[in-house]
Design a protein around this motif. Structure first.
Motif, PDB file in Angstrom:
ATOM      1  N   ASP A 134       0.841  -1.201   0.000  1.00  0.00           N
ATOM      2  CA  ASP A 134       0.000   0.000   0.000  1.00  0.00           C
ATOM      3  C   ASP A 134       0.875   1.250   0.000  1.00  0.00           C
ATOM      4  OD1 ASP A 134      -2.546  -1.293   0.177  1.00  0.00           O
ATOM      5  OD2 ASP A 134      -1.999  -1.866   2.216  1.00  0.00           O
ATOM      6  N   ALA A 135       2.035   1.158   0.643  1.00  0.00           N
ATOM      7  CA  ALA A 135       2.945   2.306   0.676  1.00  0.00           C
ATOM      8  C   ALA A 135       4.385   1.824   0.846  1.00  0.00           C
ATOM      9  CB  ALA A 135       2.588   3.244   1.825  1.00  0.00           C
ATOM     10  N   ILE A 136       5.292   2.599   0.262  1.00  0.00           N
ATOM     11  CA  ILE A 136       6.723   2.317   0.433  1.00  0.00           C
ATOM     12  C   ILE A 136       7.331   3.532   1.123  1.00  0.00           C
ATOM     13  CG2 ILE A 136       8.910   1.877  -0.764  1.00  0.00           C
ATOM     14  CD1 ILE A 136       7.232   0.609  -3.016  1.00  0.00           C
ATOM     15  N   VAL A 137       7.971   3.293   2.259  1.00  0.00           N
ATOM     16  CA  VAL A 137       8.642   4.380   2.984  1.00  0.00           C
ATOM     17  C   VAL A 137      10.127   4.237   2.668  1.00  0.00           C
ATOM     18  CG1 VAL A 137       9.091   5.437   5.230  1.00  0.00           C
ATOM     19  CG2 VAL A 137       6.878   4.349   4.794  1.00  0.00           C
ATOM     20  N   LEU A 138      10.674   5.234   1.967  1.00  0.00           N
ATOM     21  CA  LEU A 138      11.982   5.092   1.341  1.00  0.00           C
ATOM     22  C   LEU A 138      12.959   6.177   1.783  1.00  0.00           C
ATOM     23  CD1 LEU A 138      13.676   3.847  -1.083  1.00  0.00           C
ATOM     24  CD2 LEU A 138      12.468   5.458  -2.554  1.00  0.00           C
ATOM     25  N   ASP A 139      14.130   5.753   2.280  1.00  0.00           N
ATOM     26  CA  ASP A 139      15.160   6.716   2.687  1.00  0.00           C
ATOM     27  C   ASP A 139      15.780   7.356   1.438  1.00  0.00           C
ATOM     28  OD1 ASP A 139      16.883   8.099   4.370  1.00  0.00           O
ATOM     29  OD2 ASP A 139      18.412   6.541   4.290  1.00  0.00           O
ATOM     30  N   LEU A 140      15.993   8.659   1.519  1.00  0.00           N
ATOM     31  CA  LEU A 140      16.508   9.391   0.356  1.00  0.00           C
ATOM     32  C   LEU A 140      17.994   9.121   0.110  1.00  0.00           C
ATOM     33  CD1 LEU A 140      15.466  11.500  -1.729  1.00  0.00           C
ATOM     34  CD2 LEU A 140      16.311  13.254  -0.213  1.00  0.00           C
ATOM     35  N   LYS A 141      18.763   8.954   1.205  1.00  0.00           N
ATOM     36  CA  LYS A 141      20.220   8.789   1.058  1.00  0.00           C
ATOM     37  C   LYS A 141      20.607   7.361   1.400  1.00  0.00           C
ATOM     38  CE  LYS A 141      22.061  13.000   0.312  1.00  0.00           C
ATOM     39  NZ  LYS A 141      23.067  13.300  -0.687  1.00  0.00           N
ATOM     40  N   MET A 142      20.962   6.596   0.368  1.00  0.00           N
ATOM     41  CA  MET A 142      21.393   5.220   0.593  1.00  0.00           C
ATOM     42  C   MET A 142      22.621   4.921  -0.262  1.00  0.00           C
ATOM     43  SD  MET A 142      18.001   2.895   0.882  1.00  0.00           S
ATOM     44  CE  MET A 142      17.399   3.360  -0.711  1.00  0.00           C
ATOM     45  N   PRO A 143      23.461   3.967   0.192  1.00  0.00           N
ATOM     46  CA  PRO A 143      24.620   3.603  -0.622  1.00  0.00           C
ATOM     47  C   PRO A 143      24.182   3.036  -1.972  1.00  0.00           C
ATOM     48  CG  PRO A 143      24.827   2.717   1.587  1.00  0.00           C
ATOM     49  CD  PRO A 143      23.433   3.249   1.466  1.00  0.00           C
ATOM     50  N   GLY A 144      25.008   3.220  -2.967  1.00  0.00           N
ATOM     51  CA  GLY A 144      24.685   2.700  -4.304  1.00  0.00           C
ATOM     52  C   GLY A 144      23.627   3.553  -4.954  1.00  0.00           C
ATOM     53  N   MET A 145      22.461   2.962  -5.176  1.00  0.00           N
ATOM     54  CA  MET A 145      21.349   3.691  -5.796  1.00  0.00           C
ATOM     55  C   MET A 145      20.653   4.514  -4.720  1.00  0.00           C
ATOM     56  SD  MET A 145      18.075   2.012  -7.735  1.00  0.00           S
ATOM     57  CE  MET A 145      18.818   1.263  -9.130  1.00  0.00           C
ATOM     58  N   ASP A 146      20.588   5.842  -4.879  1.00  0.00           N
ATOM     59  CA  ASP A 146      19.961   6.646  -3.822  1.00  0.00           C
ATOM     60  C   ASP A 146      18.434   6.643  -3.955  1.00  0.00           C
ATOM     61  OD1 ASP A 146      19.168   8.527  -5.665  1.00  0.00           O
ATOM     62  OD2 ASP A 146      20.658  10.015  -5.104  1.00  0.00           O
ATOM     63  N   GLY A 147      17.778   7.336  -3.021  1.00  0.00           N
ATOM     64  CA  GLY A 147      16.320   7.287  -2.939  1.00  0.00           C
ATOM     65  C   GLY A 147      15.618   7.771  -4.200  1.00  0.00           C
ATOM     66  N   ILE A 148      16.142   8.838  -4.815  1.00  0.00           N
ATOM     67  CA  ILE A 148      15.493   9.393  -6.013  1.00  0.00           C
ATOM     68  C   ILE A 148      15.564   8.390  -7.168  1.00  0.00           C
ATOM     69  CG2 ILE A 148      15.704  11.198  -7.789  1.00  0.00           C
ATOM     70  CD1 ILE A 148      14.453  12.372  -5.323  1.00  0.00           C
ATOM     71  N   GLU A 149      16.745   7.780  -7.344  1.00  0.00           N
ATOM     72  CA  GLU A 149      16.889   6.771  -8.410  1.00  0.00           C
ATOM     73  C   GLU A 149      15.974   5.579  -8.133  1.00  0.00           C
ATOM     74  OE1 GLU A 149      21.042   5.756  -9.645  1.00  0.00           O
ATOM     75  OE2 GLU A 149      21.503   7.319  -8.214  1.00  0.00           O
ATOM     76  N   THR A 150      15.912   5.182  -6.850  1.00  0.00           N
ATOM     77  CA  THR A 150      15.066   4.047  -6.472  1.00  0.00           C
ATOM     78  C   THR A 150      13.598   4.380  -6.736  1.00  0.00           C
ATOM     79  OG1 THR A 150      16.670   3.659  -4.727  1.00  0.00           O
ATOM     80  CG2 THR A 150      14.676   2.356  -4.631  1.00  0.00           C
ATOM     81  N   LEU A 151      13.210   5.608  -6.404  1.00  0.00           N
ATOM     82  CA  LEU A 151      11.836   6.061  -6.642  1.00  0.00           C
ATOM     83  C   LEU A 151      11.485   5.923  -8.127  1.00  0.00           C
ATOM     84  CD1 LEU A 151       9.199   7.654  -5.939  1.00  0.00           C
ATOM     85  CD2 LEU A 151      10.528   9.739  -6.180  1.00  0.00           C
ATOM     86  N   LYS A 152      12.402   6.382  -8.991  1.00  0.00           N
ATOM     87  CA  LYS A 152      12.162   6.294 -10.438  1.00  0.00           C
ATOM     88  C   LYS A 152      11.982   4.829 -10.858  1.00  0.00           C
ATOM     89  CE  LYS A 152      15.098  10.200 -11.778  1.00  0.00           C
ATOM     90  NZ  LYS A 152      16.385  10.524 -12.388  1.00  0.00           N
ATOM     91  N   ALA A 153      12.867   3.947 -10.313  1.00  0.00           N
ATOM     92  CA  ALA A 153      12.813   2.524 -10.686  1.00  0.00           C
ATOM     93  C   ALA A 153      11.519   1.877 -10.189  1.00  0.00           C
ATOM     94  CB  ALA A 153      14.030   1.801 -10.119  1.00  0.00           C
TER      95      ALA A 153
END
Lengths: 218, 142
Positions: free
Chosen positions: B48-67
């Motif tokens: 129902d929802a994904i709670v996602l940290d913006l700063k992470m090693p490798g792929m950051d939160g914004i890139e992950t959001l796009k994916a």
């Protein structure tokens, strides 16, 4: 107007901003964990108020986690303090091992973000050099960032401190340093100004995959 | 109705404590400690929802959001950020994030946002279903 000192000042400010931003993010993470664990203790108390039995071991686990994060935050603040004091004297006698150790703690998060293991190997004995400590830190931070940017994830970046006649040397063993330097056009104008400001020389050994900064004590 | 949440952060201690607190509030929580692990979860589960940290090693939160959005546009993502700025918030919203929360987050505020995310996802899924039905009704000749 001489562009050199301006560029040196700007490089120093950029490094200061980037480093303190990284430190503040790490502190925020520690505080977030402390806050949630405090909240969890509150949840337990509310459950106890409703007559639900709570195993005391759960309290111990939570307080242990809080203590761990306080230790972590305290370490981060100590490093921030050392970093802040690196500008106390524009030029002074320092031990290269100490600068490398400070670079190590300040750069661990940047390395982790790039999924690179950062390993600093100090020399056994003190290596005294007289230089501008903050600008040297800025220069080394720039070298390290270039290596991290171009070496790729999953690798280990070794920073080695060695004594040389009349001075010391800091080497960045980044496997393919020649490619890194070529790709980044390193050292550029900013780094050249920093090299002049700290009285250091830059060397690149493509065969060994190593970039090095040498400081003389003469 | 139980909210199914995917919590993504590289701080394992944060995942442990948040997961325990959210579970105690009736949510069903799955955790991922990297972007790669999160994307695997998105492929295999429904949330129902994904709670996602913006700063992470490798792929950051914004890139992950796009994916995540590329895989499933109906997924509702709430970004966790160290320093909530208007600029970051606008960027996240443009990329399809439902909302963003500054760390350390207030769990009551986060819970409210999760409930909103769940409601919004239900509306989007209902719209998709309606469109599918309309398409079937117009293309089939019953």
């Amino acid at each position: 107007m001489n562009a050199g000192p301006n560029r040196v000042g700007q490089s120093g400010l950029t490094y200061f901003g980037r480093t303190t931003a990284s430190i503040s993010h790490e502190l925020k993470n520690a505080l977030a964990i402390i806050k949630e664990n405090a909240g969890l203790l509150d949840d337990y108390l509310q459950m106890a108020d409703k007559g639900l039995p709570i195993d005391p071991a759960r309290f111990k686990t939570v307080t242990g986690r809080i203590a761990d994060q306080i230790t972590r935050a305290d370490g981060i603040i100590k490093n921030l303090n050392r970093f802040a004091h690196s500008v106390d004297e524009p030029v002074k006698a320092i031990d290269l091992n100490e600068i490398a150790a400070l670079l190590n703690v300040l750069s661990q998060r940047e390395a982790a973000m790039r999924q690179v293991t950062l390993q600093v190997c100090p020399e056994g004995a003190t290596i005294p050099v007289t230089t501008a400590p903050y600008l040297l830190l800025t220069l080394l931070g720039r070298c390290l960032s270039i290596c991290l940017q171009y070496m790729g994830s999953g690798k280990t970046l070794t920073v080695k401190v060695t004594r040389i006649p009349d001075g010391g040397r800091i080497e960045f063993e980044a496997l393919d340093a020649a490619r890194l330097a070529a790709a980044a056009n390193f050292p550029g104008e900013n780094e050249t100004d920093l090299l002049n400001a700290v009285g250091a020389e830059y060397h690149l050994d493509g065969t060994l995959g190593c970039m090095a900064i040498t400081l003389s004590n003469r | 109705m139980t909210e199914k949440i995917l919590l993504v952060d590289d701080e394992k201690d944060f995942l442990t404590v948040m997961s325990e607190r959210m579970t105690a509030r009736g949510m069903q929580v799955t955790t991922a400690d990297s972007a790669q692990a999160a994307l695997q979860e998105v492929e295999s589960g429904t949330y129902d929802a994904i709670v996602l940290d913006l700063k992470m090693p490798g792929m950051d939160g914004i890139e992950t959001l796009k994916a995540i959005k590329a895989r499933n546009p109906t997924l509702q993502v709430i970004l966790l950020t160290g320093h909530a700025t208007l600029e970051k918030g606008v960027e996240a919203m443009k990329l399809g994030a439902m909302d963003f929360v500054e760390k350390p987050a207030d769990l009551n505020v986060l819970t409210e946002k999760i409930k909103n995310a769940q409601a919004r996802k239900m509306v989007l899924v209902a719209k998709q279903t309606e469109q599918k039905l309309k398409s079937i009704l117009t293309t089939k000749g019953w």
